[in-house]
Scaffold this motif. Structure first.
Motif, short mmCIF file in Angstrom:
data_model
loop_
_atom_site.label_atom_id
_atom_site.label_comp_id
_atom_site.label_asym_id
_atom_site.label_seq_id
_atom_site.Cartn_x
_atom_site.Cartn_y
_atom_site.Cartn_z
N UNK A 165 -11.40 -11.46 11.08
CA UNK A 165 -12.86 -11.52 10.89
C UNK A 165 -13.69 -11.53 12.37
N UNK A 166 -13.08 -12.61 12.75
CA UNK A 166 -13.87 -12.83 14.26
C UNK A 166 -13.68 -11.95 15.15
N UNK A 167 -12.47 -11.49 14.99
CA UNK A 167 -12.00 -10.37 16.07
C UNK A 167 -12.50 -8.84 15.86
N UNK A 168 -12.53 -8.51 14.47
CA UNK A 168 -12.92 -7.24 14.19
C UNK A 168 -14.15 -6.93 13.25
N UNK A 169 -14.60 -7.88 12.71
CA UNK A 169 -15.65 -7.88 11.80
C UNK A 169 -15.79 -7.66 10.45
N UNK A 170 -16.89 -7.68 9.63
CA UNK A 170 -16.81 -8.20 8.25
C UNK A 170 -16.26 -6.99 7.35
N UNK A 171 -16.69 -5.70 7.89
CA UNK A 171 -16.14 -4.38 7.32
C UNK A 171 -14.93 -4.27 7.16
N UNK A 172 -14.32 -4.31 8.41
CA UNK A 172 -12.69 -4.32 8.26
C UNK A 172 -12.14 -5.56 7.73
N UNK A 173 -12.85 -6.55 7.41
CA UNK A 173 -12.16 -7.67 6.78
C UNK A 173 -12.02 -7.27 5.10
N UNK A 174 -12.76 -6.28 4.83
CA UNK A 174 -12.91 -5.69 3.22
C UNK A 174 -11.41 -5.38 3.16
N UNK A 175 -11.02 -4.34 4.21
CA UNK A 175 -9.53 -4.07 4.19
C UNK A 175 -8.49 -4.96 4.33
N UNK A 176 -8.71 -5.91 5.18
CA UNK A 176 -7.86 -6.96 5.41
C UNK A 176 -7.57 -7.86 4.15
N UNK A 177 -8.59 -8.43 3.70
CA UNK A 177 -8.71 -9.34 2.53
C UNK A 177 -8.61 -8.49 1.12
N UNK A 178 -8.81 -7.41 1.10
CA UNK A 178 -8.54 -6.42 -0.16
C UNK A 178 -7.20 -6.23 -0.60
N UNK A 179 -6.26 -6.69 0.31
CA UNK A 179 -4.90 -6.35 -0.01
C UNK A 179 -4.47 -7.54 -1.09
N UNK A 180 -4.92 -8.73 -1.19
CA UNK A 180 -4.76 -9.74 -2.09
C UNK A 180 -5.17 -9.56 -3.35
N UNK A 181 -6.40 -9.20 -3.77
CA UNK A 181 -6.92 -8.87 -4.74
C UNK A 181 -6.33 -7.52 -5.68
N UNK A 182 -6.02 -6.57 -4.64
CA UNK A 182 -5.28 -5.49 -5.22
C UNK A 182 -3.61 -5.99 -5.64
N UNK A 183 -3.13 -6.70 -4.78
CA UNK A 183 -1.87 -7.00 -5.19
C UNK A 183 -1.92 -8.22 -6.59
N UNK A 184 -2.98 -8.70 -6.68
CA UNK A 184 -3.10 -9.64 -8.01
C UNK A 184 -3.45 -8.77 -9.18
N UNK A 185 -3.94 -7.57 -9.21
CA UNK A 185 -4.04 -6.58 -10.25
C UNK A 185 -2.66 -5.95 -10.57
#
Length: 470
Positions: free
Chosen positions: A68-88
């Motif tokens: 997040x610090x390196x690439x920003x909060x919008x890119x973080x949606x893609x980075x962190x989105x992997x977890x919830x998608x996998x949880x589904x």
């Protein structure tokens, strides 16, 4: 060094050690199932806590915050989105996983593809999980260093000792309850920290407007393939993570397994959202900071009130410690159940299983500590370990659950080539792309092609049994 931080951290660690001592008593842990499945008696709310705390370790608090610090909060949606998608995905597999009552993921694969696949999967799991444990040691050392003034290396030694002790003591019982209490505290701490930090950036307006241009778009300055390279390793890990399978196996019944995974899905946003907001604020408040310390630095440098910062640092360390203990416990299970128990002529007694499991944990802890000294950042080791494991096991697991035409030869070729391509790419390729962008397609195509030209086994996972027990 802030005295309050040190006091809270020491008290927190003492509480974790006390939990380990309590559950290490013989009457609490007397069988192999007690040690690895907590006797299959964990309440659903504790299951949710241990699932989320196991998943949210230094990969989120340090590696994710660094992204997040390196690439920003919008890119973080893609980075962190992997977890919830996998949880589904796991939500829909939860009942099958619970019914299988398998001790390890390789054991599930053997039901479809035979002993050769199980052994290769076990070797790959050990290889990857040692790396994951290693970056928990490194992440824990970073937090201890921030709080106490010790060097990160000295902190890593302390983190290694406590992580190993918890895994050796009460097994999943001590880890799960420690996870639950840590999850509650860090969620509360992160949520309270958000308005405090935003107050220092003039609210969301200043939080956003002070960001560099590259941090204000969904790419974060990265190419689409580079973003995919960050999304896939985490996604692949969670849908094949042996910790998730063992915790779902520890639930009281298949329905409880599914409820626990649903709870984990919703609880994850209580972690990901605050971490993203805090790490983004750090871009403005700590413009010359270390990306790995994006969240932890706010807690340790006086930006947050002393007590709140102390709670976040302590609970973040607790998350890392319990995550490390979980992976140690899990990979020890591979040695016990995929190795000793699978190939001994006589069934191992509970006493021998516990002894072998604990000796294995000690050996793996030493190897992980040594490995952690060779990787400069948590994020680098995180991506490498996730990729090796996910590329090798996810195509095989999905084939086991959903494609009856898959063959043993296809799975073996897919797993072997996936690992080789990952390692070669990471070591030899001069590219910013993570290896998963190359190695996952290679693994999937290999599985498809080799399976189509070889003869499948008739064995299938017991779907009828899953439906009867749902």
């Amino acid at each position: 060094m802030e005295t309050t931080h040190v006091v809270v951290l020491v008290l927190y660690l003492a509480g974790l050690v006390a939990t380990g001592l309590w559950f290490s008593r013989t009457k609490k842990v007397s069988t192999g199932d007690d040690f690895i499945f907590a006797g299959r008696q964990l309440p659903t709310i504790v299951m949710v806590g241990t699932l989320i705390a196991t998943w949210v370790g230094s990969g989120t608090i340090i590696g994710g915050a660094s992204f997040v610090y390196s690439y920003g909060p919008l890119a973080a949606i893609i980075f962190f989105g992997s977890g919830p998608v996998g949880m589904l995905v796991l939500y829909f597999l939860a009942q099958r996983i619970r019914v299988s009552e398998s001790y390890t993921v390789p054991q599930i694969l053997e039901l479809r593809f035979g002993i050769s696949v199980r052994m290769l999967a076990a070797i790959i799991t050990v290889l990857a999980y040692v790396g994951i444990v290693a970056y928990q040691f490194t992440g824990g050392g970073n937090i201890i260093s921030i709080v106490t003034g010790l060097t990160p290396g000295q902190g890593a030694i302390i983190a290694t000792a406590i992580i190993t002790f918890l895994a050796l003591g009460g097994g999943l019982k001590s880890v799960a309850w420690s996870d639950f209490f840590s999850a509650v505290i860090i969620v509360v701490g992160l949520i309270i920290a958000v308005p405090v930090v935003l107050g220092q950036t003039d609210g969301f307006t200043g939080w956003w407007e002070n960001l560099p241009d590259t941090h204000q778009n969904f790419s974060g300055g990265l190419s689409a393939l580079a973003l995919l390279g960050y999304f896939l390793p985490t996604f692949l890990l969670i849908i094949s993570d042996q910790n998730m399978y063992q915790r779902l196996g520890a639930s009281r019944d298949p329905a409880a397994a599914r409820r626990s995974m649903a709870g984990m899905f919703f609880a994850s946003f209580l972690i990901y959202a605050p971490v993203t907001i805090l790490a983004t604020a750090a871009v403005t408040l700590m413009p010359d900071g270390n990306p790995d310390d994006a969240v932890l630095g706010l807690a340790g440098d006086g930006t947050l009130p002393v007590l709140l910062g102390a709670l976040i640092l302590a609970s973040a360390l607790a998350f890392i410690i319990t995550t490390g203990s979980s992976f140690l416990l899990s990979v020890g299970g591979n040695i016990v159940y995929d190795g000793f128990a699978r190939f001994t002529d006589k069934p191992l007694s509970d006493r021998k299983r516990l002894l072998i499991h604990r000796i294995t944990i000690l050996v793996i802890a030493v190897l992980a500590y040594v490995l952690g000294t060779f990787f400069p950042t948590v994020l680098q080791l995180q991506m490498y370990s996730y990729t090796v494991y996910g590329v090798a096991l996810v195509p095989a697991l999905m084939a086991a659950f959903f494609w009856r035409r898959a063959t043993t030869a296809g799975v073996l070729a897919s797993m072997g080539l996936g690992v080789v391509v990952t390692i070669v790419w990471e070591q030899a390729a001069n590219s910013d792309l993570n290896a998963v962008v190359v190695s996952l397609p290679v693994a999937v195509v290999t599985l498809l092609l080799v399976s189509l030209v070889t003869k499948p086994k008739t064995t299938a996972l017991p779907e009828e049994q899953v439906e009867q027990n749902a």
